[in-house]
Design an enzyme around this catalytic site. Structure first.
Site: not given
Length: 558
Positions: A73, A75, A96, A107, A275, A303, A383, A411
């Protein structure tokens, strides 16, 4: 040729002086308070000076429920911001700050990934500009002043059994969840039961992220309820006379941080409530400032959409008068397969049927977001193992939901891999067809608000809450807090309170274990299921792999 890691890419960043980044948004050097060469705080003088201007378009990035397969998210948020700039739009990013707890827990970093990152990555994921330390200090100053007031005679007649203000630390430490304080004799005070939350769950964090200026900050800090008397009447932080000193500690932390992406585009990184246990959005002051200086602002909610986006739309937008022009929902083929029953070890093999089965989770989020009156597009974060047939299956499903899905390769390619999505998002935002509205009104009862979220967003049949909790909510309504929104503290991994239940379940119950009044922040927290406001470290925490290499560089953080 070996694929470069996120940290290797970040280390090769060609960063520009932060003054050049600020100039892109019309922020002069005199209004930037530098922390080194590549990050700075934006002055309150500048923020005040742009408030009368026109707002840009607000784009919210959210995601499906997180899975071990990864969604990306942040990214995608960074990539979309770069993508908008690449097609000639004046765009800024708002995200954030990272908490040390999950960074050293499980994480990892929170600055994006690949060629869609915000830099300086190491500083952002560690101490950054000290905002979280200031919040921790201000919060615990109040804790110390409460116990000190009790020690020196307790003129406010605080019932020591009803001190509701817990301490905080920005680290996952399960041993501190429930403690006994003030042991050791008369000189240490009166023993009482206490405990710690993680800093990102602090009401001070929520207030910093919702306050509009320092005066509003101090007012909200003073409004916080810290304890009750024997007659159940509340004691406020201003009664303890802590609000002024807390504001002083938060003076610099209140100013948004400006940094840059790998493509040298501006990003505001400020505040960091989780969140799953708080409201999950970056600061109002950062978002509203960005909207005054950029034509498009890309921000993210924490999230999955059932938590972060719901709170962004029902709490932040309500409190700040914001309305998103478009929502981007991030999903991956891999996550669809996991929701379809595929084990993580088997995600590399093509399985179109599992993708189709797993799309129910994606569909639920699309439907939920549209219920707020906002247009939704889906970003398929690519991916290398994704096959054309699997991607086509997701796109075909999204089309049946009346939306569009775009394959995004930011990415690997940075802005060049996301221009199609950026172009479409800009078109949607420019049309101005959003008709945003929260899903419940201010004057609905507190328990009814909890039920509305549980039934409309989670698709639960019922909310389970004992009489004590229902009575507490009614008492707060009688005290004038009934118009507040509710903030659900719940697992991020599922629509239910069972973190192992994926997909789009229905017919479940949402047990509310506890409710907390955040009178200063302006919401009521409903703690559901087994969610903890102080997480623990996993069996093998990330901290075990974090170290300095022979060149003095940080390894294992990202």
């Amino acid at each position: 040729m070996a694929v470069k890691t996120d940290i290797e890419i970040a280390r090769e960043a060609n960063k520009k002086p932060i003054q050049e980044i600020g100039a892109k948004l019309g922020i002069g050097s005199d209004d930037l308070l530098p922390y080194g060469h590549d990050k700075a705080k934006v002055s309150q003088r500048f923020i005040d000076g742009v408030q009368g201007g026109k707002n840009g378009k607000l784009i919210l990035v959210t995601a499906i429920n997180p899975t071990p397969a990864g969604e990306g998210k942040t990214t995608t948020t960074v990539g979309l911001g770069d993508g908008l700039n690449a097609i000639g739009k004046k765009a800024a990013i708002c995200i954030r700050e990272a908490s040390l707890g999950p960074n050293f827990g499980m994480k990892g970093g929170a600055a994006g990934g690949g060629y869609a990152q915000i830099v300086p990555m190491e500083e952002m994921n560690l101490h950054f500009t000290g905002d979280f330390h200031a919040i921790t200090s201000a919060h615990n100053l109040l804790s110390a002043m409460i116990d000190n007031h009790i020690y020196w005679g307790n003129s406010l007649e605080i019932d020591t059994r009803r001190v509701v203000w817990r301490r905080v630390v920005d680290m996952n430490d399960r041993a501190l969840r429930q403690i006994t304080a003030s042991l050791g004799g008369v000189s240490n005070g009166f023993p009482r039961e206490a405990g710690f939350d993680i800093t990102v769950a602090s009401e001070v964090m929520a207030i910093l992220c919702l306050a509009t200026d320092l005066a509003d900050l101090q007012q909200r800090l003073g409004d916080m309820i810290v304890a009750y008397r024997r007659d159940r009447s509340p004691i406020f932080a201003r009664d303890i006379k802590a609000d002024g000193a807390m504001t002083v500690l938060l003076k610099d932390a209140m100013q948004p941080n400006l940094v840059q992406t790998l493509e040298n585009n501006p990003a505001f990184v400020h505040g960091g409530p989780f969140a799953n246990i708080a409201h999950g959005c970056n600061s109002v002051i950062a978002t509203t400032t960005a909207l005054k200086v950029a034509d498009y602002v890309v921000t993210e909610a924490g999230f999955g959409a059932d938590l972060g986006a719901e709170k962004f739309l029902n709490i932040k937008c309500r409190k700040a008068g914001l309305a998103p022009d478009c929502v981007v929902l991030v999903a991956t083929v891999r996550a669809m397969k996991m929701n379809g029953g595929v084990a993580k070890a088997d995600l590399g093999a093509e399985n179109v049927q599992a993708v189709q089965q797993g799309c129910a989770n994606l569909g639920r989020h699309i439907e939920n977001l549209k219920s707020f009156g906002v247009p939704v597009v889906v970003a398929i974060n690519h991916f290398i193992s994704d096959t054309d047939a699997e991607v086509a299956a997701v796109q075909a499903f999204v089309e049946t939901q009346g939306s569009e899905a775009f394959l995004c390769k930011h990415w690997a390619k940075g802005s060049a891999g996301i221009t199609e999505l950026a172009t479409r998002v800009a078109e949607i935002a420019d049309k101005g067809e959003a008709n945003f509205a929260p899903i419940y009104p201010d004057d609905m009862g507190l328990f009814a608000k909890i039920e509305t979220i549980a039934k409309r967003i989670y698709r639960a049949d019922e909310v389970l809450a004992d009489q004590k909790i229902r009575d507490q909510l009614r008492q707060w309504e009688e005290q004038g807090y009934g118009k507040l929104p509710v903030c659900m503290a719940k697992t991020q991994y599922s629509f239910t309170t069972d973190p192992n239940r994926r997909g789009a379940p229905t017919g479940h119950s949402v047990p509310v274990r506890e409710v907390r009044l955040s009178a200063g922040a302006g919401f009521v927290v409903a703690i559901c299921g087994e969610i903890m406001t102080m997480p623990g470290l996993p069996r093998v925490p990330s901290a075990e792999a974090i170290h300095l290499n022979d060149e003095g560089q940080i390894e294992g953080l990202f």
